[in-house]
Design a protein around this motif. Structure first.
Motif, PDB file in Angstrom:
ATOM      1  N   GLU A 119       0.672  -0.875   0.028  1.00  0.00           N
ATOM      2  CA  GLU A 119       0.175  -0.120  -0.168  1.00  0.00           C
ATOM      3  C   GLU A 119       0.675   1.340   0.137  1.00  0.00           C
ATOM      4  OE1 GLU A 119      -2.615  -0.200  -0.369  1.00  0.00           O
ATOM      5  OE2 GLU A 119      -3.824  -1.891  -0.573  1.00  0.00           O
ATOM      6  N   ARG A 120       0.830   1.440   1.395  1.00  0.00           N
ATOM      7  CA  ARG A 120       2.141   3.024   1.606  1.00  0.00           C
ATOM      8  C   ARG A 120       3.312   3.059   2.606  1.00  0.00           C
ATOM      9  NH1 ARG A 120      -0.877   5.144   5.700  1.00  0.00           N
ATOM     10  NH2 ARG A 120      -2.428   5.217   5.836  1.00  0.00           N
ATOM     11  N   MET A 218       5.307  -6.401  -8.796  1.00  0.00           N
ATOM     12  CA  MET A 218       4.517  -5.605  -7.952  1.00  0.00           C
ATOM     13  C   MET A 218       3.587  -4.129  -8.574  1.00  0.00           C
ATOM     14  SD  MET A 218       4.702  -7.161  -4.896  1.00  0.00           S
ATOM     15  CE  MET A 218       3.677  -6.750  -4.142  1.00  0.00           C
ATOM     16  N   PRO A 219       3.906  -3.003  -8.853  1.00  0.00           N
ATOM     17  CA  PRO A 219       2.907  -2.381  -9.685  1.00  0.00           C
ATOM     18  C   PRO A 219       2.131  -2.858 -10.793  1.00  0.00           C
ATOM     19  CG  PRO A 219       5.672  -2.065  -9.650  1.00  0.00           C
ATOM     20  CD  PRO A 219       5.697  -3.569  -9.680  1.00  0.00           C
ATOM     21  N   MET A 220       2.089  -4.371 -11.382  1.00  0.00           N
ATOM     22  CA  MET A 220       1.725  -4.576 -12.286  1.00  0.00           C
ATOM     23  C   MET A 220       0.275  -5.639 -11.481  1.00  0.00           C
ATOM     24  SD  MET A 220       2.382  -7.868 -14.728  1.00  0.00           S
ATOM     25  CE  MET A 220       3.606  -6.691 -15.454  1.00  0.00           C
ATOM     26  N   TYR A 221       0.857  -5.979 -10.462  1.00  0.00           N
ATOM     27  CA  TYR A 221      -0.159  -6.792  -8.993  1.00  0.00           C
ATOM     28  C   TYR A 221      -1.287  -6.177  -8.813  1.00  0.00           C
ATOM     29  CZ  TYR A 221      -1.904  -9.459  -5.839  1.00  0.00           C
ATOM     30  OH  TYR A 221      -3.069 -10.687  -4.932  1.00  0.00           O
ATOM     31  N   LYS A 222      -0.678  -4.418  -8.306  1.00  0.00           N
ATOM     32  CA  LYS A 222      -1.343  -3.982  -7.690  1.00  0.00           C
ATOM     33  C   LYS A 222      -2.172  -3.475  -9.052  1.00  0.00           C
ATOM     34  CE  LYS A 222       1.969  -1.398  -4.411  1.00  0.00           C
ATOM     35  NZ  LYS A 222       3.250  -0.338  -3.795  1.00  0.00           N
ATOM     36  N   ILE A 223      -1.975  -3.141 -10.263  1.00  0.00           N
ATOM     37  CA  ILE A 223      -2.842  -2.738 -11.236  1.00  0.00           C
ATOM     38  C   ILE A 223      -4.026  -3.563 -11.332  1.00  0.00           C
ATOM     39  CG2 ILE A 223      -3.680  -2.274 -13.683  1.00  0.00           C
ATOM     40  CD1 ILE A 223      -0.798  -1.170 -13.791  1.00  0.00           C
ATOM     41  N   SER A 226      -6.611  -3.467  -8.298  1.00  0.00           N
ATOM     42  CA  SER A 226      -7.578  -1.999  -8.525  1.00  0.00           C
ATOM     43  C   SER A 226      -8.381  -2.931  -9.961  1.00  0.00           C
ATOM     44  CB  SER A 226      -7.047  -1.038  -8.885  1.00  0.00           C
ATOM     45  OG  SER A 226      -6.326  -1.020 -10.075  1.00  0.00           O
TER      46      SER A 226
END
Length: 253
Positions: A119-120, A218-223, A226
């Protein structure tokens, strides 16, 4: 109606999704294997027989406490304490208090690490909130000298990591059980998740690489998350026997 954990607590957000809980699970599975008191988990035979189920049990207790009313949460903590006391009576000795604290510290540390990966970054007051919640669990269990401030926690946590871990026969056996129960592909995924998450001292003991191939994904998984497509991946990756339990992790108790 009073809850054990305030409804606005960051802990509810952390423990309200399967993704963060699975990362907590990954970190704990590594550290359990290297803890000097892991022989206690072998005493009943439940850990080597079903390592995933045993770790899920710990995670489910924590989740139940986070989302329960205060009275129900206290009963859950007391029940967990009674289970450990029964094991102590059967073995004829006491689980060291530092071992109880180690498990508590895992829940605090990996809750923070997992959320920050997915997350952050957490603010210091949010990290303090995590400590307060699990510190209250430790207090109810009768643990003494649990750190009260997050800065003290970091100091004590590092001391425990330096003093209470080793790579021994139990470590080797437990990882063999992980591999047996997960299969090669899921086992490799577990290792990569551990590289992403665990402290450097744990990673060094387990001779894990410093860099994981999961990081670029990880960026792809976050997409995918969403777009609500993450369960397509999870259905492929997760052990069939635990899919229903993992989906349930997304729901508040």
């Amino acid at each position: 109606m009073e809850h054990f954990v305030n409804k606005n607590s960051i802990v509810r957000e952390i423990w309200g999704t399967s993704d963060t809980i699975l990362l907590v699970f990954a970190g704990a599975s590594a550290e359990f294997a290297t803890n000097k008191a892991v022989d206690w988990l072998y005493f009943t035979g439940k850990l080597p027989a079903d390592p995933l189920g045993r770790l899920f049990s710990t995670v489910n207790y924590a989740k139940a406490i986070v989302f329960s009313e205060k009275e129900a949460a206290i009963k859950a903590i007391d029940h967990m304490t009674a289970i450990h006391t029964a094991v102590e009576d059967k073995r004829g000795s006491k689980i060291p208090e530092w071992a109880y604290k180690d498990v508590l510290f895992m829940l605090i540390d990996y809750s923070i690490r997992a959320y920050e990966i997915l997350e952050r970054p957490l603010r210091i007051e949010e990290k303090q909130d995590v400590l307060n919640v699990f510190g209250a669990v430790g207090k109810r269990m009768g643990l003494t000298n649990v750190p009260l401030t997050y800065s003290d926690f970091v100091f004590v946590r590092n001391a425990h990591l330096n003093e209470n871990l080793k790579h021994g026969d139990y470590t080797k056996d437990l990882y063999a059980q992980y591999r047996k129960h997960l299969g090669i592909f899921r086992y490799r995924l577990l290792l990569e998740s551990q590289i992403l998450l665990v402290p450097s001292s744990v990673r060094a003991l387990l001779k894990l690489r410093k860099i994981t191939w999961l990081a670029p994904f990880m960026p792809m998984y976050k997409i995918c998350r969403s777009l609500n497509l993450d369960w397509v991946l999870k259905d492929i990756i997760l052990p069939t026997a635990y899919k229903k339990q993992i989906k349930h992790l997304n729901m508040a108790s």
